[in-house]
Structure formats: structure tokens, C-alpha cells
Write an enzyme that holds these catalytic residues in place. Structure first.
Site, PDB file in Angstrom:
ATOM      1  N   ASN A   9       7.366   6.586   4.940  1.00 50.19           N
ATOM      2  CA  ASN A   9       6.640   5.572   4.171  1.00 50.19           C
ATOM      3  C   ASN A   9       7.651   4.856   3.274  1.00 50.19           C
ATOM      4  OD1 ASN A   9       4.978   4.095   2.498  1.00 50.19           O
ATOM      5  ND2 ASN A   9       4.105   5.871   1.438  1.00 50.19           N
ATOM      6  N   LYS A  11       7.250   2.342   1.402  1.00 50.51           N
ATOM      7  CA  LYS A  11       6.667   1.750   0.184  1.00 50.51           C
ATOM      8  C   LYS A  11       7.209   0.317   0.014  1.00 50.51           C
ATOM      9  CE  LYS A  11       6.064   6.367  -1.584  1.00 50.51           C
ATOM     10  NZ  LYS A  11       5.879   7.248  -2.729  1.00 50.51           N
ATOM     11  N   HIS A  96      -3.452   5.877   0.214  1.00 55.44           N
ATOM     12  CA  HIS A  96      -2.309   6.500  -0.482  1.00 55.44           C
ATOM     13  C   HIS A  96      -2.619   6.575  -1.978  1.00 55.44           C
ATOM     14  CE1 HIS A  96       1.685   7.103  -2.153  1.00 55.44           C
ATOM     15  NE2 HIS A  96       2.037   7.560  -0.960  1.00 55.44           N
ATOM     16  N   GLU A  98      -0.877   5.946  -4.494  1.00 60.34           N
ATOM     17  CA  GLU A  98      -0.420   4.783  -5.261  1.00 60.34           C
ATOM     18  C   GLU A  98      -1.437   3.644  -5.161  1.00 60.34           C
ATOM     19  OE1 GLU A  98       3.494   4.603  -3.549  1.00 60.34           O
ATOM     20  OE2 GLU A  98       4.028   6.431  -4.619  1.00 60.34           O
ATOM     21  N   GLU A 168      -1.195  15.024   0.032  1.00 61.73           N
ATOM     22  CA  GLU A 168      -0.127  14.620  -0.883  1.00 61.73           C
ATOM     23  C   GLU A 168      -0.556  14.860  -2.324  1.00 61.73           C
ATOM     24  OE1 GLU A 168       2.733  11.569   1.008  1.00 61.73           O
ATOM     25  OE2 GLU A 168       1.086  10.480   0.096  1.00 61.73           O
ATOM     26  N   GLY A 174       7.267  11.570  -5.474  1.00 62.15           N
ATOM     27  CA  GLY A 174       8.354  10.887  -6.172  1.00 62.15           C
ATOM     28  C   GLY A 174       8.874  11.623  -7.391  1.00 62.15           C
ATOM     29  N   SER A 214       7.727  14.584  -2.245  1.00 57.52           N
ATOM     30  CA  SER A 214       9.098  15.091  -2.455  1.00 57.52           C
ATOM     31  C   SER A 214       9.614  15.932  -1.290  1.00 57.52           C
ATOM     32  CB  SER A 214       9.203  15.860  -3.782  1.00 57.52           C
ATOM     33  OG  SER A 214       8.985  14.968  -4.864  1.00 57.52           O
ATOM     34  N   GLY A 235       8.567   9.841   1.591  1.00 60.66           N
ATOM     35  CA  GLY A 235       8.808   8.603   0.851  1.00 60.66           C
ATOM     36  C   GLY A 235      10.296   8.409   0.613  1.00 60.66           C
ATOM     37  N   GLY A 236      10.752   8.782  -0.582  1.00 62.31           N
ATOM     38  CA  GLY A 236      12.136   8.545  -0.993  1.00 62.31           C
ATOM     39  C   GLY A 236      13.181   8.946   0.040  1.00 62.31           C
TER      40      GLY A 236
END
Ligand code: PGA
Length: 256
Positions: A9, A11, A96, A98, A168, A174, A214, A235-236
């Protein structure tokens, strides 16, 4: 045996030209494996260049990060499922945290997005998860179950066959503080039980439940060691070719 699924993802990261550079670097380091499926979910603006760089028969699938529930019309700023299909998307992330937190998404609209995705041949990845306050209050299971019953309301067994769930925990996204494998497995089991109770055991044993929050090259091995976890929403760590490659390599050898 459920096939592992690793979803990147992105983002709100990478322009269209940065997406091309990333995919080229990634493709050089990776090849397909029957043991794990890979999806990248770039921003809408990079989907076309991502598709062109991947090529028509790539083993890497394309996903979007959101979708509107209507097909077309006066919804300024929104993107519909047929638009995503035409760009080559097979998957779409829905609900999601967010989007729930920053854009006020509620289960009712998330369910409409899930249904719209299914109607137009996109496989929805429905995200659920609790906040730290909810976890500390012992509400993890009830929060996740409420999100599932809202987001999946009215779906048939056939619909569920193309749905993926991503657990999640909000506190893990994050933050560098991933859930432990034990914490993730406990919630994954309760999600599968919810699916079994609401539909049936065949549907429950077929559905893929991913963990997200994470995920890194360091913790992926431990997470995937449990057969309750069918992959990861990353993600990251999916933004750097090397770390995304390492995560996928672990998945490719996990269920051989
Ligand atoms: P993270 O994000 O891996 O950066 O925690 C995961 C997600 O939000 O899907």
C-alpha cells in the site's frame, strides 16, 4: 491451502515517474512464485504508468487504495470501480483506517464500496482494526466484529470468495510497533470464527486474512510462520524495493 498474498500500500507516495523507477528496480530483483501472490497499490495518478511498466501479463497485480460506490456522476474528486478496472486494477483496498480516521468513512459507506467493487470485478481488501484505547478496554474483538458485520453486510458466500480481510490494528500502523504474532493470530482466529458463524466453515477456511501494521523484513517471517496469517498489507516497508523484495521472498518460501 490458501495462497499467501502480499500487498504493498503506497499510500500518498510516488509520482507516476517514481512509480516507473520503483517497478523497474523491483522487477529486476524478483521473479514469480506459485506460493505467493503480489499486489501493488499505487496512488490513482500512478496506476496507468504502473500498468504500462508491469506489462500486460505481469505476475504482479495492480490494486487501488479506494473506490467510490457509484459508477459515475456528480462526485467531485472520486474514482469509480469501472474506471479502476479499465486501468487494469484487480484489487482495491477498502475501509483503510486512514480513510476512516481522516476522511470520516463509516461502515455503511465501506459496505457500499465493497459491493460496488464486487459488482465490477474488483476484489476488495477490507481493512479492520482497533485503536490502542479500544484494545486496552478489552474491546478488540467487538470492534473488529462490528466492522466486519457492517462492511460485509448482505454479501453472499460467492461474494466472500473474492474478498480479502486485512487486520490492521491502528496502533501498529506506521508506528514501528507491530502486533506480536500471538496478538495477530488471536484476532485472525476471531475473524475466521465470525465468518464461519455468519456464513459457513467452507467460506471461513477459504478466505484470506492478512495482517498489516509495521510489517518489515524483520518481523515478516514470524508473522507468516502462523497458518492463521495469509499474508501482509505493507505500508512503509513497501516503498523501498529492497525491503519489499525481502518481505516477498519470505512469503515465497513460507508455504512451499
Ligand atoms: P505500515 O502501514 O506498514 O506503514 O504500518 C500499513 C498500512 O497502513 O496498510
Amino acid at each position: 491451502m490458501r495462497r499467501l498474498l502480499i500487498v504493498g500500500n503506497w499510500k500518498m507516495n510516488k509520482t507516476a515517474s517514481e512509480a516507473v523507477a520503483f517497478i523497474r528496480a523491483f522487477q529486476e530483483r524478483m521473479s514469480a512464485s506459485p506460493h505467493a501472490e503480489v499486489v501493488i497499490a499505487p496512488p490513482f495518478t500512478a496506476l496507468e504508468s504502473a500498468r504500462n511498466t508491469l506489462g500486460p501479463s505481469s505476475w504482479i497485480s495492480l490494486g487501488a487504495q479506494d473506490v467510490h460506490w457509484e459508477t459515475k456522476g456528480a462526485f467531485t474528486g472520486e474514482v469509480s470501480a469501472p474506471m479502476l478496472r479499465e486501468l487494469g486494477c484487480r484489487y482495491v483496498i477498502v475501509g483503510h483506517s486512514e480513510r476512516r480516521t481522516f476522511f470520516g468513512e463509516r461502515d455503511e459507506n465501506i459496505q457500499k464500496k465493497v459491493l460496488a467493487s464486487l459488482r465490477h470485478g474488483l476484489s476488495p481488501i477490507l481493512c479492520v482494526g482497533e485503536s490502542m484505547a479500544e484494545r486496552e478496554a478489552g474491546q478488540t474483538e467487538s470492534v473488529v466484529t462490528a466492522q466486519l458485520s457492517g462492511g460485509l453486510a448482505g454479501l453472499t458466500k460467492q461474494d466472500l470468495a473474492t474478498v480479502t480481510i486485512a487486520y490492521e490494528p491502528i496502533w501498529a500502523i506506521g508506528t514501528g510497533q507491530s502486533a506480536t504474532t500471538e496478538q495477530a493470530v488471536a484476532v485472525h482466529r476471531s475473524i475466521r470464527l465470525f465468518i464461519e458463524t455468519s456464513w459457513d466453515s467452507k467460506t471461513a477456511s477459504a478466505i484470506r486474512i492478512l495482517y498489516g501494521g509495521s510489517v518489515t523484513p524483520k518481523n515478516i517471517e514470524s508473522l507468516l510462520a502462523s497458518d492463521a496469517i495469509d499474508g501482509a498489507l505493507v505500508g512503509g516497508a513497501c516503498l523501498i524495493p529492497e525491503s519489499f523484495v525481502t518481505i516477498i521472498l519470505f512469503a515465497q518460501i513460507q508455504r512451499v
